[in-house]
Design a protein around this motif. Structure first.
Motif, PDB file in Angstrom:
ATOM      1  N   ASP A 175       0.822  -1.215   0.000  1.00 23.22           N
ATOM      2  CA  ASP A 175       0.000   0.000   0.000  1.00 23.22           C
ATOM      3  C   ASP A 175       0.855   1.265   0.000  1.00 23.22           C
ATOM      4  O   ASP A 175       0.551   2.239  -0.708  1.00 23.22           O
ATOM      5  N   ARG A 176       1.924   1.290   0.786  1.00 23.27           N
ATOM      6  CA  ARG A 176       2.783   2.483   0.825  1.00 23.27           C
ATOM      7  C   ARG A 176       3.474   2.699  -0.524  1.00 23.27           C
ATOM      8  O   ARG A 176       3.632   3.836  -0.970  1.00 23.27           O
ATOM      9  N   HIS A 177       3.873   1.610  -1.152  1.00 23.38           N
ATOM     10  CA  HIS A 177       4.505   1.713  -2.478  1.00 23.38           C
ATOM     11  C   HIS A 177       3.523   2.276  -3.504  1.00 23.38           C
ATOM     12  O   HIS A 177       3.861   3.200  -4.265  1.00 23.38           O
ATOM     13  N   ASN A 178       2.304   1.765  -3.512  1.00 23.62           N
ATOM     14  CA  ASN A 178       1.308   2.243  -4.484  1.00 23.62           C
ATOM     15  C   ASN A 178       0.964   3.710  -4.252  1.00 23.62           C
ATOM     16  O   ASN A 178       0.830   4.486  -5.203  1.00 23.62           O
ATOM     17  N   GLY A 179       0.829   4.101  -2.998  1.00 25.93           N
ATOM     18  CA  GLY A 179       0.549   5.504  -2.700  1.00 25.93           C
ATOM     19  C   GLY A 179       1.686   6.415  -3.114  1.00 25.93           C
ATOM     20  O   GLY A 179       1.467   7.512  -3.642  1.00 25.93           O
ATOM     21  N   PHE A 180       2.933   5.956  -2.897  1.00 25.61           N
ATOM     22  CA  PHE A 180       4.116   6.734  -3.254  1.00 25.61           C
ATOM     23  C   PHE A 180       4.192   6.921  -4.770  1.00 25.61           C
ATOM     24  O   PHE A 180       4.434   8.040  -5.265  1.00 25.61           O
ATOM     25  N   LEU A 181       3.953   5.849  -5.520  1.00 20.51           N
ATOM     26  CA  LEU A 181       3.996   5.941  -6.988  1.00 20.51           C
ATOM     27  C   LEU A 181       2.922   6.883  -7.510  1.00 20.51           C
ATOM     28  O   LEU A 181       3.179   7.694  -8.414  1.00 20.51           O
ATOM     29  N   ASP A 182       1.715   6.780  -6.963  1.00 17.91           N
ATOM     30  CA  ASP A 182       0.622   7.649  -7.426  1.00 17.91           C
ATOM     31  C   ASP A 182       0.934   9.113  -7.161  1.00 17.91           C
ATOM     32  O   ASP A 182       0.583   9.995  -7.964  1.00 17.91           O
ATOM     33  N   ALA A 183       1.592   9.397  -6.036  1.00 20.87           N
ATOM     34  CA  ALA A 183       1.955  10.793  -5.735  1.00 20.87           C
ATOM     35  C   ALA A 183       2.989  11.304  -6.724  1.00 20.87           C
ATOM     36  O   ALA A 183       2.887  12.441  -7.223  1.00 20.87           O
ATOM     37  N   LEU A 184       3.991  10.495  -7.042  1.00 23.89           N
ATOM     38  CA  LEU A 184       5.056  10.946  -7.952  1.00 23.89           C
ATOM     39  C   LEU A 184       4.555  11.151  -9.366  1.00 23.89           C
ATOM     40  O   LEU A 184       5.153  11.934 -10.133  1.00 23.89           O
ATOM     41  N   GLU A 185       3.478  10.470  -9.737  1.00 23.48           N
ATOM     42  CA  GLU A 185       2.912  10.674 -11.075  1.00 23.48           C
ATOM     43  C   GLU A 185       2.422  12.104 -11.263  1.00 23.48           C
ATOM     44  O   GLU A 185       2.320  12.593 -12.388  1.00 23.48           O
ATOM     45  N   GLU A 186       2.136  12.785 -10.178  1.00 20.05           N
ATOM     46  CA  GLU A 186       1.676  14.176 -10.254  1.00 20.05           C
ATOM     47  C   GLU A 186       2.849  15.134 -10.515  1.00 20.05           C
ATOM     48  O   GLU A 186       2.634  16.323 -10.771  1.00 20.05           O
TER      49      GLU A 186
END
Length: 532
Positions: A175-186
């Motif tokens: 979950d932390r990895h997925n949240g981190f990736l989604d944030a960096l996409e911005e």
């Protein structure tokens, strides 16, 4: 007259209950002090975060001495945790709290506990199954996303970062990895150089960074999925950068020396994210499940970022809390010591007091019972017949005979007449029909029942309490359980199917209520049917 009688009866019961409770308290101080509930806690590993949670849970027993905890740590070993969970099942714990090591491998053991009717609280980490009573923990996806946004903001949208992930297959790491990736996409200007695999330990981060093939000198930020891995990454990169320009962020923000908050204040970490333990909330949820109170299946806990702006204030708050916790422990120890001394010194005096109170209660009860016998008979007759007939009939004659039975209370007479349908009771009959029409609706509430009866909630409560001695909630639950008992004895439906069909949202809670009401579990009731 009907209301007057039940007010009198209620007052009498309250007096007797007060006296009896005092007797029981004194008696228990001299006899058995065994905890009422046994809770098993299965931790996936042993570290300072989980030690803090265990300590908080243990401290809650200062206020709930009817609860006993048994703790087990799997040391990041799936097979060991499965064995420990199975042992808790064999012990027959009343509730299980589990932080699964990995989502898929430990889930079957948790499913076994749940299927055995043991309520399961999944804490911190999730499973691959839906067979749990409740989940409580912080939102790991949101934590990863918030840390990604924080790092991108600090870099003004331009830079290179590395992520060090936790144990492979564990839900927080995913979950932390997925949240981190989604944030960096911005932030298109932020480049994720690598997501390295760790296992939550500082040593795993050191190995991961030492094996990294890229240029560590170009790394602007490292996101460790916990503080220990962030510190491990810092030790390696510090050997490649002189002076050290890379910044490091983690998650946990534990208090105390060497914890995340301390590391932020000492500028070893640029930021951390509070991953709350909140043993008090876990205990509240456990007690709600065990005592049949309402609770939520999903229970997210709040958290926040710690950085240089608030780390010092938070450390001061932690120190104050630790001081108060220490004083509480000392006070608890002194109270235990005093009670032990008091127990040994006063046991014979307490026994004498108990005997005296029993004599007083018994004398008072029989005196009041004899004095009020005639009024009870007359008022019981009025309670049961007020909604029946205006003129005496053969049925009301039967009622008179029941009322003349000195061994029956007015409440028992009214309930017996309603259950056996010896006389028609329009209000209770309409109440029963409304409940049965909505029996399978798990959302059917007292408010809806009151609306069906054309009364307010308070009016419904008073009237049902007067006529049956039970609350509307009790009546709804009793009807559900009676229907379930009938289905268990006459059909081949499973326990879960029957639980859902009569309006229960969780088979484990249905099992507890069924056993409380009938003295046997649903499974035992099925076995009895098969034996017959």
């Amino acid at each position: 007259m009907r209301v007057h009688y039940y007010i009198y009866l209620t007052k009498l019961h309250k007096r007797l209950i007060t006296y009896v409770c005092l007797v029981l308290i004194l008696l228990c101080s001299c006899t058995d002090n065994s905890p009422r509930y046994h809770i098993g806690v299965s931790q996936c590993s042993e570290d300072i975060w989980r030690e803090k949670l265990n300590e908080e849970l243990q401290m809650t027993t200062y206020f709930h001495d009817d609860v006993e905890f048994s703790f087990a740590s799997a040391d990041d070993d799936d097979a060991k945790q499965i064995e420990q969970i199975d042992e808790f099942i064999r012990q027959g714990v009343d509730l299980l709290i589990v932080a699964p090591n990995q989502m898929s491998t430990v889930s079957p053991a948790i499913d076994r506990a749940y299927d055995m009717g043991i309520p399961v609280i999944v804490f911190d980490r999730k499973t691959s199954s839906k067979k749990y009573t409740a989940y409580i923990g912080a939102d790991n996806y949101d934590m990863g996303r918030q840390m990604g946004r924080y790092i991108a903001t600090q870099l003004h949208g331009q830079g290179t970062v590395i992520e060090v992930m936790g144990l492979k297959g564990s839900s927080p790491a995913i979950d932390r990895h997925n949240g981190f990736l989604d944030a960096l996409e911005e932030y298109p200007g932020i480049r994720l150089a690598a997501s390295l695999q760790g296992d939550w330990t500082e040593e795993s981060a050191v190995r991961a960074l030492e094996e990294y093939k890229g240029d560590l000198k170009e790394i602007d930020y490292v996101f460790g999925q916990n503080d220990r891995m962030a510190i491990g990454a810092r030790k390696v990169i510090a050997q490649h950068q002189k002076p050290l320009k890379t910044k490091f962020c983690g998650i946990d923000a534990l208090p105390g020396k060497g914890g995340g908050i301390d590391c932020v204040q000492r500028k070893l970490l640029d930021a951390s994210y509070i991953y709350p333990t909140r043993g008090d909330l876990v205990m509240q949820l456990a007690l709600a499940i065990l005592t049949g109170q309402s609770y939520k299946t999903e229970n997210p806990m709040k958290s926040a970022i710690v950085n240089k702006d608030n780390a010092e204030v938070m450390l001061m708050q932690v120190e104050e809390m630790n001081t108060q916790a220490g004083l509480l422990k000392q006070l608890h120890g002194r109270v235990d010591s005093y009670l032990a001394q008091y127990h040994h010194q006063q046991v014979y005096t307490l026994l004498a007091v108990i005997i005296a109170i029993i004599v007083i209660v018994a004398s008072l009860y029989f005196y009041i019972t004899m004095r009020r016998q005639r009024e009870m008979e007359r008022e019981a007759y009025e309670i049961a017949t007020s909604n029946a007939y205006d003129k005496p009939t053969e049925q009301s004659q039967n009622l008179t005979e029941l009322c003349n039975d000195g061994n029956k209370t007015a409440q028992a007479i009214a309930e017996e007449l309603y259950i056996n349908k010896e006389i028609p009771l329009p209000f209770l009959e309409r109440l029963r029909m409304s409940i049965h029409e909505n029996l399978c609706d798990s959302d059917y509430s007292v408010e809806q029942l009151a609306a069906d009866m054309g009364l307010s909630r308070a009016q419904l409560y008073r009237k049902v309490k007067v006529l049956t001695g039970r609350t509307p909630v009790d009546i709804i639950r009793l009807n559900r359980l009676n229907r379930a008992k009938h289905l268990l004895e006459t059909t081949d439906l499973s326990i879960s199917e029957i639980a859902y069909s009569v309006g229960f949202t969780a088979p484990s809670y249905f099992t507890k209520c069924f056993k409380d009401e009938f003295g046997v579990s649903p499974k035992a009731s099925i076995k009895r049917k098969v034996g017959e």
